[in-house]
Design a protein around this motif. Structure first.
Motif, short mmCIF file in Angstrom:
data_model
loop_
_atom_site.label_atom_id
_atom_site.label_comp_id
_atom_site.label_asym_id
_atom_site.label_seq_id
_atom_site.Cartn_x
_atom_site.Cartn_y
_atom_site.Cartn_z
N UNK A 26 0.84 -1.19 0.00
CA UNK A 26 0.00 0.00 0.00
C UNK A 26 0.88 1.24 0.00
N UNK A 27 0.45 2.27 -0.73
CA UNK A 27 1.27 3.48 -0.84
C UNK A 27 0.41 4.72 -0.88
N UNK A 28 0.85 5.77 -0.17
CA UNK A 28 0.24 7.09 -0.23
C UNK A 28 1.19 8.02 -0.98
N UNK A 29 0.64 9.08 -1.56
CA UNK A 29 1.44 10.00 -2.36
C UNK A 29 1.44 11.39 -1.75
N UNK A 30 2.60 12.02 -1.71
CA UNK A 30 2.72 13.43 -1.36
C UNK A 30 3.47 14.11 -2.49
N UNK A 31 2.87 15.18 -3.04
CA UNK A 31 3.49 15.86 -4.16
C UNK A 31 4.41 16.99 -3.76
N UNK A 32 4.49 17.28 -2.47
CA UNK A 32 5.38 18.34 -1.99
C UNK A 32 5.79 18.03 -0.55
N UNK A 33 6.79 18.76 -0.08
CA UNK A 33 7.34 18.48 1.23
C UNK A 33 6.37 18.72 2.37
N UNK A 34 5.56 19.78 2.27
CA UNK A 34 4.61 20.08 3.36
C UNK A 34 3.58 18.97 3.51
N UNK A 35 3.06 18.49 2.37
CA UNK A 35 2.09 17.38 2.43
C UNK A 35 2.75 16.13 3.00
N UNK A 36 4.00 15.88 2.63
CA UNK A 36 4.72 14.71 3.13
C UNK A 36 4.85 14.76 4.65
N UNK A 37 5.23 15.91 5.17
CA UNK A 37 5.40 16.04 6.62
C UNK A 37 4.06 15.89 7.34
N UNK A 38 2.99 16.39 6.73
CA UNK A 38 1.67 16.25 7.34
C UNK A 38 1.26 14.78 7.40
N UNK A 39 1.47 14.05 6.29
CA UNK A 39 1.11 12.63 6.26
C UNK A 39 1.96 11.84 7.24
N UNK A 40 3.24 12.18 7.35
CA UNK A 40 4.12 11.48 8.29
C UNK A 40 3.69 11.70 9.73
N UNK A 41 3.06 12.83 9.99
CA UNK A 41 2.66 13.14 11.37
C UNK A 41 1.40 12.41 11.80
N UNK A 42 0.61 11.94 10.83
CA UNK A 42 -0.67 11.31 11.18
C UNK A 42 -0.76 9.84 10.84
N UNK A 43 0.17 9.34 10.02
CA UNK A 43 0.12 7.93 9.61
C UNK A 43 1.40 7.20 10.01
N UNK A 44 1.26 5.91 10.23
CA UNK A 44 2.42 5.07 10.56
C UNK A 44 2.88 4.37 9.29
N UNK A 45 3.98 4.85 8.71
CA UNK A 45 4.52 4.24 7.50
C UNK A 45 5.68 3.32 7.83
N UNK A 46 5.86 2.31 7.00
CA UNK A 46 6.98 1.39 7.18
C UNK A 46 8.24 1.95 6.53
N UNK A 47 8.08 2.64 5.39
CA UNK A 47 9.22 3.15 4.64
C UNK A 47 8.82 4.45 3.94
N UNK A 48 9.76 5.38 3.81
CA UNK A 48 9.54 6.61 3.04
C UNK A 48 10.37 6.54 1.76
N UNK A 49 9.71 6.80 0.62
CA UNK A 49 10.38 6.85 -0.67
C UNK A 49 10.42 8.32 -1.07
N UNK A 50 11.61 8.91 -1.08
CA UNK A 50 11.74 10.36 -1.23
C UNK A 50 12.43 10.76 -2.53
N UNK A 51 11.74 11.57 -3.33
CA UNK A 51 12.41 12.28 -4.42
C UNK A 51 13.11 13.47 -3.76
N UNK A 52 14.36 13.69 -4.07
CA UNK A 52 15.12 14.74 -3.39
C UNK A 52 14.66 16.14 -3.80
N UNK A 53 14.14 16.29 -5.02
CA UNK A 53 13.78 17.61 -5.53
C UNK A 53 12.27 17.76 -5.60
N UNK A 54 11.66 18.13 -4.47
CA UNK A 54 10.22 18.38 -4.44
C UNK A 54 9.99 19.78 -3.88
#
Length: 235
Positions: A26-54
């Motif tokens: 299962x995977x969730x998508x964040x198109x920018x850094x702010x959305x990514x940090x918000x999702x990380x704060x409310x969900x328990x993920x096993x792994x983060x897949x990060x594009x360095x340039x967002x």
């Protein structure tokens, strides 16, 4: 397994998400850094897949915050840059693995499973409990030596239950780990999937229902359909 994909190219992000679903991830998508940090704060993920340039906080900044949180969440960096210096800087930020674009989705899935196994290094790659043998890399399940064909969602649910090693897993946790953020929290999908999975595995029932709590793998499975008590067929 549930992962967060931080990628600002919608087509790329959706292709990764859809490809991982085929691998029962299962995977969730964040198109920018702010959305990514918000999702990380409310969900328990096993792994983060990060594009360095967002946009917003970069993938590098997100990686630094994950490391600083002390969560131990593995990080896989995605980038178009394949120079050694770029990879070195990513590892210095705390990345656990690195994948250069373009890449094969199958390779990404294999790397994610390897990271998940490394995170829980005390668990063997092939997990066995109560006559069940689950191979996450081949996505195969055997019970007492008999191959059991499962759907992708059934496999994802079983993988979470087996990883709990007999512990109780709530329906809410199964929904969080085996589905994505678009899943309706009031859905009966978990109950339906567990019921179908129980039947696929066959008797004696090996998935026990703990009323009002959740589900677990029963080391002493019970024969028969029961009436909804522990080991029964009611979801």
């Amino acid at each position: 397994m549930r992962v967060l994909i931080v990628e600002d190219e919608p087509y790329m992000a959706e292709a990764i998400r859809d490809g991982l679903r085929l691998e029962a991830i299962a995977a969730d998508i964040a198109g920018d850094g702010d959305t990514a940090l918000e999702l990380l704060s409310v969900n328990a993920y096993d792994i983060a897949v990060l594009d360095r340039d967002v946009p917003g906080p970069s993938g590098d900044e997100i990686a630094e915050r994950i490391v600083a949180s002390g969560s131990g969440m593995p990080i896989l960096m995605l980038t178009a840059a394949d120079r050694l210096d770029d990879k070195a800087s990513g590892f210095e930020l705390g990345a656990d693995d690195y994948l250069t674009k373009p890449f094969e989705l199958r390779e990404l899935a294999l790397r994610l499973r390897a990271l998940d196994r490394r995170r829980a290094h005390n668990r063997p790659p092939v997990r066995e409990i109560a006559g069940l043998r689950l191979d996450p890399f081949r996505r195969e399940v055997h019970r007492e030596g008999r191959y059991v064909a499962l759907t992708r969602k059934q496999f994802a649910v079983l993988e979470v239950l087996v990883a709990a090693e007999g512990g109780v897993v709530s329906a809410e946790e199964l929904l969080a780990r085996a589905w994505d953020e678009n899943a309706d929290p009031f859905t009966n999908a978990v109950r339906i999937t567990v019921s179908a999975l129980r039947k696929r595995l066959g008797e004696p029932w090996i998935i026990a229902t703990v009323p009002g709590v959740g589900y677990r793998i029963d080391a002493r499975p019970q024969a028969g359909h029961g009436s909804g008590s522990v080991g029964g067929d009611r979801g």
